[in-house]
Design an enzyme around this catalytic site. Structure first.
Site, mmCIF file in Angstrom:
data_model
loop_
_atom_site.group_PDB
_atom_site.id
_atom_site.type_symbol
_atom_site.label_atom_id
_atom_site.label_comp_id
_atom_site.label_asym_id
_atom_site.label_seq_id
_atom_site.Cartn_x
_atom_site.Cartn_y
_atom_site.Cartn_z
ATOM 1 N N SER A 1 3.796 -2.189 10.251
ATOM 2 C CA SER A 1 5.241 -2.272 10.432
ATOM 3 C C SER A 1 5.829 -3.628 10.044
ATOM 4 C CB SER A 1 5.628 -1.894 11.873
ATOM 5 O OG SER A 1 5.260 -0.538 12.138
ATOM 6 N N ASN B 1 0.874 -1.173 0.000
ATOM 7 C CA ASN B 1 0.000 0.000 0.000
ATOM 8 C C ASN B 1 0.912 1.224 0.000
ATOM 9 O OD1 ASN B 1 -1.732 2.101 0.501
ATOM 10 N ND2 ASN B 1 -2.433 1.350 2.505
ATOM 11 N N HIS C 1 -9.492 1.144 5.233
ATOM 12 C CA HIS C 1 -8.185 1.329 5.889
ATOM 13 C C HIS C 1 -8.368 2.239 7.098
ATOM 14 C CE1 HIS C 1 -4.047 2.463 6.622
ATOM 15 N NE2 HIS C 1 -3.700 1.403 5.921
ATOM 16 N N GLU D 1 -5.037 -4.889 10.677
ATOM 17 C CA GLU D 1 -4.022 -3.854 10.820
ATOM 18 C C GLU D 1 -4.252 -3.102 12.127
ATOM 19 O OE1 GLU D 1 -2.218 -2.733 6.724
ATOM 20 O OE2 GLU D 1 -3.883 -1.379 7.122
ATOM 21 N N LYS E 1 0.146 4.245 -0.288
ATOM 22 C CA LYS E 1 -0.486 5.424 0.328
ATOM 23 C C LYS E 1 -0.241 6.667 -0.550
ATOM 24 C CE LYS E 1 -0.162 3.127 4.768
ATOM 25 N NZ LYS E 1 -0.036 3.200 6.212
ATOM 26 N N GLU F 1 -6.734 4.620 8.151
ATOM 27 C CA GLU F 1 -6.546 6.050 7.863
ATOM 28 C C GLU F 1 -7.819 6.644 7.269
ATOM 29 O OE1 GLU F 1 -2.945 5.440 5.621
ATOM 30 O OE2 GLU F 1 -1.939 4.846 7.475
ATOM 31 N N GLY G 1 2.882 2.270 10.735
ATOM 32 C CA GLY G 1 3.843 3.354 10.579
ATOM 33 C C GLY G 1 4.594 3.705 11.848
HETATM 34 P P1 13P Z 1 3.207 0.348 7.642
HETATM 35 O O1 13P Z 1 3.703 -0.932 7.004
HETATM 36 O O2 13P Z 1 3.921 1.554 7.171
HETATM 37 O O3 13P Z 1 3.117 0.218 9.108
HETATM 38 O O4 13P Z 1 1.694 0.531 7.103
HETATM 39 C C1 13P Z 1 0.800 -0.503 7.178
HETATM 40 C C2 13P Z 1 -0.413 -0.155 6.421
HETATM 41 O O5 13P Z 1 -1.169 0.726 6.812
HETATM 42 C C3 13P Z 1 -0.683 -0.877 5.173
HETATM 43 O O6 13P Z 1 -1.967 -0.636 4.704
#
Ligand code: 13P
Length: 255
Positions: free
Chosen positions: A216, A13, A99, A171, A15, A101, A177
């Protein structure tokens, strides 16, 4: 690691990151990888790059997915929205829905996520339904309740049969992150409970369901995560922007 009956998936992803030039470099580095039968690879660039990345990846077996889609079907006066049909038109196979976010920053509710999930399937896209608890929810012992609510919201609206053509990604928000990965045991516990929620409605669909872990994931921790019984691959954020790291994660799933 004993071979699982489910085919693993490693999805990146991206982003809201990158540029055309950076995307090209990343794709060029991924293109050289010989994909194994045990694991598939998918990248999810931002909307403007989808078509170009898809074209660059022609013939490689690496799939392309989108990060979101509109809750609106068809076409019409919805400025700024992108319909699932448009993503399918570009050759996307998958789309991420719900997601954390999107849920936290853009107010997406369980109901909206369920609508997006259904819209995706209606045009032949495979939704990757993201669920996961915040740190506060985990620390107050509400992980199971939150994940159950998020999964059930979609189950109730889409029906269990829809999960024959969908993936779930666990997740935990506190692991996204942050560099703080869930331990394999922590992740496995939630993955098993997601599978049990589905199994209560259809055991076969549950057994075949691909459940990804995200938060992560790195080359260094991927193998231990993927070794767990109910972890069928990863949804990778930051590490998917670094080709060597993403390929290391892919190889942990494929070998
Ligand atoms: P990270 O791997 O940067 O922690 O992000 C995970 C994520 O949100 C994938 O959709």
């Amino acid at each position: 690691m004993p071979r699982k009956s489910r085919r693993l998936l490693v999805a990146g992803n991206w982003k809201m990151n990158g540029s055309l030039v950076a995307s090209r470099e990343l794709v060029d580095a991924l293109k050289g990888e010989r994909l194994g039968a045990a694991a598939a690879m998918l990248v999810c660039p931002a909307y403007p790059y989808l078509q170009t990345v898809k074209q660059w990846l022609t013939g490689t077996g690496i799939g392309v997915g989108a990060q979101d889609l509109s809750d609106r079907n068809g076409s019409g006066a919805f400025t700024g929205e992108v319909a699932g049909a448009m993503l399918a038109d570009l050759g996307c196979s998958h789309v991420i829905v719900g997601h954390s976010e999107r849920r936290a920053l853009y107010g997406e509710t369980d109901e909206l996520v369920a609508t997006k999930f259904r819209n995706a399937q209606a045009v032949g896209l495979t939704p990757i339904l993201c669920v996961g608890e915040t740190l506060e929810q985990r620390e107050t012992g509400r992980t199971d309740e939150v994940v159950r609510r998020q999964v059930t919201a979609v189950l109730d609206r889409a029906g269990v049969a829809a999960f024959a053509n969908a993936l779930v990604a666990y997740e935990p928000v506190w692991a996204i992150g942050t560099g703080r990965t869930a331990t394999p045991a922590q992740a496995q516990e939630v993955h098993a409970s997601i599978r049990a929620i589905i199994a209560a409605r259809d055991a076969t669909i549950a057994a075949n369901l691909t459940i990804l872990y995200g938060g992560s994931v790195k080359g260094a921790n991927a193998r231990d995560l993927f070794a767990m019984q109910d972890i069928d691959g990863g949804l990778v954020g930051g590490a998917s922007l670094v080709a060597t790291e993403f390929l290391e994660i892919y190889r942990a799933a494929a070998n």
